[in-house]
Write a protein that holds these residues in place. Structure first.
Motif, short mmCIF file in Angstrom:
data_model
loop_
_atom_site.label_atom_id
_atom_site.label_comp_id
_atom_site.label_asym_id
_atom_site.label_seq_id
_atom_site.Cartn_x
_atom_site.Cartn_y
_atom_site.Cartn_z
N ALA A 165 13.08 3.60 -6.69
CA ALA A 165 14.29 3.99 -5.97
C ALA A 165 14.03 5.15 -5.02
CB ALA A 165 15.39 4.38 -6.97
N GLY A 166 13.31 6.16 -5.50
CA GLY A 166 13.10 7.35 -4.69
C GLY A 166 12.18 7.14 -3.51
N ALA A 167 11.08 6.43 -3.76
CA ALA A 167 10.17 6.15 -2.64
C ALA A 167 10.64 4.96 -1.83
CB ALA A 167 8.76 5.91 -3.17
N GLY A 168 11.29 3.99 -2.50
CA GLY A 168 11.72 2.79 -1.81
C GLY A 168 12.96 2.97 -0.96
N ALA A 169 13.89 3.82 -1.43
CA ALA A 169 15.15 3.98 -0.70
C ALA A 169 14.94 4.49 0.73
CB ALA A 169 16.09 4.89 -1.47
N PRO A 170 14.19 5.57 0.95
CA PRO A 170 13.96 5.98 2.35
C PRO A 170 13.23 4.93 3.16
CG PRO A 170 13.36 7.74 0.82
CD PRO A 170 13.57 6.50 0.00
N ALA A 171 12.31 4.18 2.50
CA ALA A 171 11.59 3.14 3.22
C ALA A 171 12.53 2.03 3.67
CB ALA A 171 10.48 2.58 2.34
N VAL A 172 13.48 1.66 2.81
CA VAL A 172 14.45 0.61 3.18
C VAL A 172 15.32 1.09 4.33
CG1 VAL A 172 16.45 -0.71 2.39
CG2 VAL A 172 14.45 -0.47 0.91
N VAL A 173 15.73 2.34 4.31
CA VAL A 173 16.52 2.89 5.41
C VAL A 173 15.77 2.73 6.73
CG1 VAL A 173 17.53 4.98 6.40
CG2 VAL A 173 17.77 4.53 3.95
N ASP A 174 14.48 3.07 6.71
CA ASP A 174 13.68 2.96 7.94
C ASP A 174 13.48 1.50 8.35
OD1 ASP A 174 13.46 5.71 8.05
OD2 ASP A 174 11.54 5.76 6.99
N LEU A 175 13.16 0.63 7.37
CA LEU A 175 12.91 -0.77 7.69
C LEU A 175 14.16 -1.47 8.24
CD1 LEU A 175 10.71 -1.85 4.62
CD2 LEU A 175 9.97 -1.64 7.00
N ALA A 176 15.33 -1.01 7.80
CA ALA A 176 16.58 -1.61 8.26
C ALA A 176 17.06 -1.00 9.56
CB ALA A 176 17.65 -1.48 7.19
N GLY A 177 16.24 -0.16 10.17
CA GLY A 177 16.57 0.39 11.47
C GLY A 177 17.27 1.74 11.45
N GLY A 178 17.38 2.34 10.26
CA GLY A 178 18.01 3.65 10.17
C GLY A 178 19.50 3.59 10.42
N GLY A 179 20.09 4.76 10.57
CA GLY A 179 21.52 4.82 10.82
C GLY A 179 22.33 4.34 9.64
N ARG A 180 23.62 4.12 9.88
CA ARG A 180 24.50 3.70 8.79
C ARG A 180 24.13 2.31 8.27
NH1 ARG A 180 30.24 3.65 10.37
NH2 ARG A 180 30.57 3.60 8.11
N THR A 181 23.63 1.44 9.14
CA THR A 181 23.19 0.12 8.69
C THR A 181 22.02 0.24 7.73
OG1 THR A 181 23.90 -0.90 10.76
CG2 THR A 181 22.30 -2.11 9.44
N GLY A 182 21.09 1.12 8.05
CA GLY A 182 19.95 1.33 7.17
C GLY A 182 20.35 1.86 5.81
N TYR A 183 21.31 2.80 5.79
CA TYR A 183 21.75 3.36 4.51
C TYR A 183 22.51 2.33 3.69
CZ TYR A 183 20.26 8.15 5.37
OH TYR A 183 19.50 9.27 5.56
N LEU A 184 23.26 1.46 4.34
CA LEU A 184 23.98 0.41 3.62
C LEU A 184 22.99 -0.59 3.01
CD1 LEU A 184 26.66 -0.80 2.75
CD2 LEU A 184 26.73 -2.03 4.94
N ALA A 185 21.96 -0.95 3.77
CA ALA A 185 20.93 -1.84 3.23
C ALA A 185 20.23 -1.20 2.04
CB ALA A 185 19.92 -2.18 4.33
N MET A 186 19.97 0.09 2.15
CA MET A 186 19.36 0.81 1.04
C MET A 186 20.26 0.76 -0.19
SD MET A 186 19.93 3.90 -0.70
CE MET A 186 20.87 4.82 0.51
N ALA A 187 21.57 0.98 -0.03
CA ALA A 187 22.50 0.97 -1.15
C ALA A 187 22.51 -0.39 -1.84
CB ALA A 187 23.90 1.33 -0.67
N CYS A 188 22.44 -1.45 -1.06
CA CYS A 188 22.42 -2.79 -1.66
C CYS A 188 21.14 -3.01 -2.48
CB CYS A 188 22.52 -3.86 -0.57
SG CYS A 188 24.13 -3.91 0.26
N SER A 189 20.02 -2.54 -1.97
CA SER A 189 18.76 -2.71 -2.72
C SER A 189 18.77 -1.88 -3.99
CB SER A 189 17.57 -2.33 -1.83
OG SER A 189 17.57 -0.94 -1.53
N VAL A 190 19.32 -0.67 -3.93
CA VAL A 190 19.40 0.17 -5.13
C VAL A 190 20.37 -0.44 -6.13
CG1 VAL A 190 20.12 2.43 -6.01
CG2 VAL A 190 18.72 2.28 -3.94
N ALA A 191 21.43 -1.07 -5.66
CA ALA A 191 22.39 -1.73 -6.55
C ALA A 191 21.71 -2.80 -7.39
CB ALA A 191 23.55 -2.32 -5.75
N VAL A 192 20.73 -3.48 -6.82
CA VAL A 192 19.98 -4.49 -7.58
C VAL A 192 19.23 -3.83 -8.73
CG1 VAL A 192 18.12 -6.18 -7.47
CG2 VAL A 192 19.80 -6.04 -5.62
N LEU A 193 18.61 -2.67 -8.47
CA LEU A 193 17.93 -1.95 -9.54
C LEU A 193 18.91 -1.49 -10.62
CD1 LEU A 193 15.39 0.38 -7.66
CD2 LEU A 193 14.88 -1.65 -9.02
N LEU A 194 20.06 -1.00 -10.19
CA LEU A 194 21.07 -0.54 -11.14
C LEU A 194 21.49 -1.68 -12.06
CD1 LEU A 194 23.33 1.56 -8.74
CD2 LEU A 194 21.81 2.46 -10.50
#
Length: 443
Positions: A165-194
């Motif tokens: 989660a900690g190393a992957g979340a920032p990476a997902v934000v960057d891979l998804a293009g950053g910004g609010r879209t990147g953070y939303l994509a990160m939240a969805c990926s973390v939700a899978v872990l949860l």
């Protein structure tokens, strides 16, 4: 009135793995908000640092009231699944959805309010899972050595979850293009872990024995007073909360330190991987220390390593990323022990109290514990936000802006000397911990 107690069956590897799976979920929620939420508010939504710190802090402060109540209610729960798993299921179902909502709100004037409300609801769902989850080890085995083994599996899973989660979340934000879209994509990926971790624990512990326990205390205020009077618990909790405050401050400072001190925003992922990666490798070492020298000695030694490594991070500067990563690895080795030993010591304290008192109040103890831990981890980002605000940190809506020298210095010290001093302050308290004082009557 006490009930009869069955002999404790041994736990199989399946129960070890099933219980440990829950820590992947708790790691994700315990890490990502502390790592990214403050930065998301200040540097993506444009919320002032002081208000952003309050938004991160307030929902977790709610857990201070909520978690002991959940603990008391789960103590009194009678269900064919046992007293804990129904609560764990409710939290595991609700939290993933609520976590996505935290990062799915509007920008502008309503941003802070949206995050505050959804984060409050998410923290509530997390408490429904976390409190009974932490209470389980005191009830599924009576063997302190097996609890240490169970906790070593749990902390290894915790480290894996923190790493993912900690190393992957920032990476997902960057891979998804950053910004609010990147953070939303990160939240969805973390939700899978949860969902995977928490629901996995519900399923994985279905065959775990629930040793017949004595009558629940049931009275929340009375048991809170009892918990405060249990000296080993009070000392262990105090030291752990102070350490959580230091760790929370450091986690919140990772993205700021990477950008402002090292001059490389992408270094945040490397810093976090270096912090939590060693935990998986050194866990067998710390388990051996626990068996040979004792858990308290191991906790003091691991905390000292953290202090030394964190203080040295004040040497960070542009071009020193390699040196910083080496120091963060040292911090990570200490951090692994700081996570494992208290989690292994808590069930021992709970079991000793139950044997002496004749009452089931594991949920109350773990409710107080998780509330205090959550508060410590929440105060860390809140404290850093307050210090950044006082130093004149300039918020933005996605674009990096020049910061004042005072803000840069605050970022440097907030990631290094401040966490080191906080963990150092916990050592005299933890040195006074003696479970032997509770062998006959822990109160």
């Amino acid at each position: 009135m006490a009930t009869s107690t069955r002999s404790a069956p041994g736990l199989g590897r399946g129960v070890h793995l099933g219980y440990a799976a829950g820590s992947i979920g708790t790691a994700a929620f315990g890490t990502v908000p502390g790592l990214l939420l403050l930065f998301y508010l200040t540097d993506e939504l444009g919320v002032g640092a002081g208000l952003a710190g309050l938004v991160v802090f307030a929902p977790k402060a709610w857990d201070v009231l909520l978690n002991p109540w959940i603990g008391a209610r789960s103590d009194a729960t009678v269900h064919r699944w046992g007293p804990r798993r129904p609560w764990m299921l409710a939290g595991g179902l609700a939290l993933p959805v609520l976590f996505v909502l935290v990062f799915a709100g509007p920008s502008g004037a309503g941003a802070a309010a949206w995050v505050a409300v959804t984060f409050l609801l998410a923290a509530t769902a997390y408490g429904c899972f976390q409190v009974p989850y932490v209470a389980q080890p005191a009830e599924i085995t009576a063997d302190p050595a097996e609890r240490s083994t169970l906790m070593s599996w749990r902390v290894a899973a915790l480290a894996l979850g923190i790493l993912l989660a900690g190393a992957g979340a920032p990476a997902v934000v960057d891979l998804a293009g950053g910004g609010r879209t990147g953070y939303l994509a990160m939240a969805c990926s973390v939700a899978v872990l949860l969902a995977g971790g928490m629901l996995g624990a519900v399923v994985g512990t279905r065959r775990a024995p629930t040793l017949t326990r004595v009558t629940s205390e049931g009275r929340l205020l009375a048991t809170l007073r009892v918990a405060a009077r249990v000296r080993p618990f009070r000392l262990l909790l105090t030291g752990f909360v102070v350490q959580a405050l230091g760790v929370g401050t450091m986690l919140a400072g990772v993205p700021y330190y990477a950008r402002q001190v090292l001059g490389d925003p992408t270094a945040g992922t490397l810093l976090f991987a270096a912090l939590v990666g060693p935990a998986i490798l050194v866990m067998p070492l710390w388990l051996r220390v626990a068996r040979r020298a004792g858990k308290r000695t191991g906790l003091l030694a691991s905390s000292a390593l953290f202090v030394v490594g964190a203080a040295a991070l004040a040497l960070g500067a542009p071009g020193r990323t390699t040196l910083v990563l080496a120091l963060v690895v040292l911090v990570g080795v200490g951090y692994a022990g700081m996570q494992m030993f208290p989690l292994a010591m808590l069930p021992d304290v709970v079991a000793a109290d139950e044997a002496a008192s004749g009452r089931r109040r594991a949920g109350v103890f773990t409710g107080v514990w998780t509330a205090a831990e959550t508060l410590g981890l929440a105060i860390g980002p809140g404290l850093l936000g307050l210090l950044l605000s006082l130093a004149g940190y300039r918020s933005s809506t996605g674009d990096a802006v020049a910061q004042t020298p005072a803000a840069d210095t605050t970022v440097l010290l907030g990631f290094s000397l401040l966490p080191a001093l906080l963990v150092l302050a916990s050592l005299p308290v933890l040195a006074r911990y003696r479970l032997a004082e509770a062998a006959d009557d822990p109160r």
